[in-house]
Design an enzyme around this catalytic site. Sequence first.
Site, PDB file in Angstrom:
ATOM      1  N   CYS A   1       1.039  -1.249   0.099  1.00 18.26           N
ATOM      2  CA  CYS A   1      -0.144   0.063  -0.044  1.00 18.26           C
ATOM      3  C   CYS A   1       0.907   1.200  -0.033  1.00 18.26           C
ATOM      4  O   CYS A   1       2.162   1.263   0.373  1.00 18.26           O
ATOM      5  CB  CYS A   1      -0.955   0.218   1.205  1.00 18.26           C
ATOM      6  SG  CYS A   1      -2.134   1.272   0.966  1.00 18.26           S
TER       7      CYS A   1
ATOM      8  N   LYS B   1     -11.774  -5.157   3.770  1.00 19.09           N
ATOM      9  CA  LYS B   1     -11.394  -4.203   5.113  1.00 19.09           C
ATOM     10  C   LYS B   1     -12.151  -3.086   5.328  1.00 19.09           C
ATOM     11  O   LYS B   1     -12.495  -2.404   4.357  1.00 19.09           O
ATOM     12  CB  LYS B   1      -9.872  -3.853   4.407  1.00 19.09           C
ATOM     13  CG  LYS B   1      -9.265  -2.766   5.125  1.00 19.09           C
ATOM     14  CD  LYS B   1      -7.897  -2.383   4.705  1.00 19.09           C
ATOM     15  CE  LYS B   1      -7.047  -1.227   5.527  1.00 19.09           C
ATOM     16  NZ  LYS B   1      -5.692  -0.932   4.950  1.00 19.09           N
TER      17      LYS B   1
ATOM     18  N   ARG C   1      -1.282   3.867  12.440  1.00 22.93           N
ATOM     19  CA  ARG C   1      -0.942   4.900  11.773  1.00 22.93           C
ATOM     20  C   ARG C   1      -0.250   5.884  12.377  1.00 22.93           C
ATOM     21  O   ARG C   1       0.640   6.424  11.698  1.00 22.93           O
ATOM     22  CB  ARG C   1      -2.423   5.994  11.168  1.00 22.93           C
ATOM     23  CG  ARG C   1      -3.297   5.050  10.654  1.00 22.93           C
ATOM     24  CD  ARG C   1      -4.564   5.825  10.334  1.00 22.93           C
ATOM     25  NE  ARG C   1      -5.473   4.698   9.506  1.00 22.93           N
ATOM     26  CZ  ARG C   1      -6.876   5.082   9.035  1.00 22.93           C
ATOM     27  NH1 ARG C   1      -7.374   6.281   9.584  1.00 22.93           N
ATOM     28  NH2 ARG C   1      -7.620   4.275   8.463  1.00 22.93           N
TER      29      ARG C   1
ATOM     30  N   LYS D   1     -10.699  -7.609   8.270  1.00 25.15           N
ATOM     31  CA  LYS D   1      -9.998  -6.612   8.898  1.00 25.15           C
ATOM     32  C   LYS D   1     -11.117  -5.643   9.334  1.00 25.15           C
ATOM     33  O   LYS D   1     -11.614  -5.116   8.336  1.00 25.15           O
ATOM     34  CB  LYS D   1      -8.750  -6.427   8.188  1.00 25.15           C
ATOM     35  CG  LYS D   1      -8.091  -5.196   8.880  1.00 25.15           C
ATOM     36  CD  LYS D   1      -6.750  -4.729   8.101  1.00 25.15           C
ATOM     37  CE  LYS D   1      -6.304  -3.709   8.905  1.00 25.15           C
ATOM     38  NZ  LYS D   1      -5.451  -2.757   7.906  1.00 25.15           N
TER      39      LYS D   1
ATOM     40  N   SER E   1      -4.260  -2.990  15.407  1.00 21.97           N
ATOM     41  CA  SER E   1      -3.472  -2.320  16.449  1.00 21.97           C
ATOM     42  C   SER E   1      -4.511  -1.668  17.383  1.00 21.97           C
ATOM     43  O   SER E   1      -4.072  -1.849  18.814  1.00 21.97           O
ATOM     44  CB  SER E   1      -2.822  -0.974  15.936  1.00 21.97           C
ATOM     45  OG  SER E   1      -3.690  -0.174  14.939  1.00 21.97           O
TER      46      SER E   1
ATOM     47  N   TYR F   1      -0.084  -8.351  16.851  1.00 22.05           N
ATOM     48  CA  TYR F   1       0.996  -7.802  17.493  1.00 22.05           C
ATOM     49  C   TYR F   1       1.389  -8.809  18.864  1.00 22.05           C
ATOM     50  O   TYR F   1       2.490  -8.681  19.175  1.00 22.05           O
ATOM     51  CB  TYR F   1       0.942  -6.441  17.927  1.00 22.05           C
ATOM     52  CG  TYR F   1       0.516  -5.623  16.702  1.00 22.05           C
ATOM     53  CD1 TYR F   1       1.466  -5.249  15.650  1.00 22.05           C
ATOM     54  CD2 TYR F   1      -0.737  -5.303  16.394  1.00 22.05           C
ATOM     55  CE1 TYR F   1       1.306  -4.458  14.703  1.00 22.05           C
ATOM     56  CE2 TYR F   1      -1.206  -4.574  15.210  1.00 22.05           C
ATOM     57  CZ  TYR F   1      -0.132  -4.214  14.334  1.00 22.05           C
ATOM     58  OH  TYR F   1      -0.456  -3.447  13.148  1.00 22.05           O
TER      59      TYR F   1
HETATM   60  C1  PBG Z   1      -2.237   0.328   5.220  1.00 25.59           C
HETATM   61  C2  PBG Z   1      -2.817  -0.539   6.396  1.00 25.59           C
HETATM   62  C3  PBG Z   1      -3.068  -0.023   7.524  1.00 25.59           C
HETATM   63  C4  PBG Z   1      -3.141  -1.165   8.450  1.00 25.59           C
HETATM   64  C5  PBG Z   1      -2.656  -2.339   7.678  1.00 25.59           C
HETATM   65  N1  PBG Z   1      -2.311  -1.997   6.605  1.00 25.59           N
HETATM   66  C6  PBG Z   1      -3.821   1.279   7.949  1.00 25.59           C
HETATM   67  C7  PBG Z   1      -4.891   1.599   7.275  1.00 25.59           C
HETATM   68  O1  PBG Z   1      -5.610   1.323   6.361  1.00 25.59           O
HETATM   69  O2  PBG Z   1      -5.045   3.098   7.542  1.00 25.59           O
HETATM   70  C8  PBG Z   1      -3.812  -1.341   9.843  1.00 25.59           C
HETATM   71  C9  PBG Z   1      -3.217  -2.148  10.872  1.00 25.59           C
HETATM   72  C10 PBG Z   1      -3.496  -1.938  12.107  1.00 25.59           C
HETATM   73  O3  PBG Z   1      -4.250  -1.328  12.594  1.00 25.59           O
HETATM   74  O4  PBG Z   1      -3.149  -2.914  12.932  1.00 25.59           O
HETATM   75  N2  PBG Z   1      -3.247   0.447   4.255  1.00 25.59           N
HETATM   76 ZN    ZN Z   2      -2.997   2.232   3.013  1.00 33.83          ZN
END
Ligand code: PBG
Ligand code: ZN
Length: 325
Positions: free
Chosen positions: A122, A196, A206, A249, A276, A315
């Site tokens: 990404c 997602k 983030r 997710k 997270s 994690y």
């Molecule tokens: C990037 C991405 C994100 C997460 C995994 N890949 C953040 C988002 O989409 O803003 C989140 C992972 C987490 O919160 O542990 N696109």
């Molecule tokens: Zn992203």
Amino acid sequence: MADLFRRFRPLRATQELRDRNADVRLGPEDLILPLFVVEGKGVDEPISSLKGVSHLSIDRLVEAAKVARDSGVTKVLLFGVPEASQKHPQAQAAVSDDALVSRAVAELKNRLSGLTVMTDVCVCAYTDHGHCGLLRGQMVDNDATLPVLAAMAASHARAGADYVAPSAMMDGQVLAIRERLEQEHLHAKVMGYSAKYASKLYGPFRDAAGSAPGHGDRKSYQMDYRTRLQGVEEVRADLEEGADAVMVKPATFYLDMIERVKAAFPEAPLAAYHTSGEYMMVVHGADHGLFDYQDGLMENLYAIRRAGADWIITYGAVEAAKVLR
Ligand code: PBG
Ligand code: ZN
């Protein structure tokens, strides 16, 4: 009397009986550990938003992956955290051949055997605006982003990544990556972040990845949590595009989606991302005396497993593995 009620308590009388009668199994090999890689040498910098997680330079990343592997966690998912000066509207640092993540993959594959290396694909950590796609005006341009994701995935695959995992929620991202991998005769598998949701549970990540959007939010590409059927269709589309594994997710607030997706596509390896925010809910619960950390973590992970996840990205993977072994 005897046939008026059933006796369940004999199934639970001792630890041995409880172990024997457990029909939900979870092992370290089902867990995936996310790791954050940064430039430099000897860097192991704790991330304040994500307790127990660090920014690691490649040399330290290898050590952390070894600890994970030796505890039975044989899969890692890499996130690159570029320096601020590396961010660019077109995410150039993500696609260069000596991209941070690609160098990290090569080093992990050279130095450690028995490790499955997955990479997040990404651009949000690499764009100066923090969105998961390239912008046209204020809008995220789906089709202009696809070649960038494909080039990023190809760079990781050339370095030896076992799985590339597109998380941008751009339509067609799995197909674009598949075609690019085939063109280059690369053998990496693709794990789609298929269903997602636009969630408040990504906040600590983030901060860790420096990937918060500078303006607006991600609701025009990530899913609305008031949708259910779209999630199944997102997974179906990824499988039709050639995904080798799919994902729901976040996990804990979306257990119904995990169960639904598993029922619809029982053959497809299904990952669930214990994000997270979910992880930090367990940490804060423990820190505030609500429960013991390990107990809270294990009940949470088993719930995700019980719903139907084959793999859990967490994690807490190494901590959980200690309990599971
Ligand atoms: C990037 C991405 C994100 C997460 C995994 N890949 C953040 C988002 O989409 O803003 C989140 C992972 C987490 O919160 O542990 N696109
Ligand atoms: Zn992203």
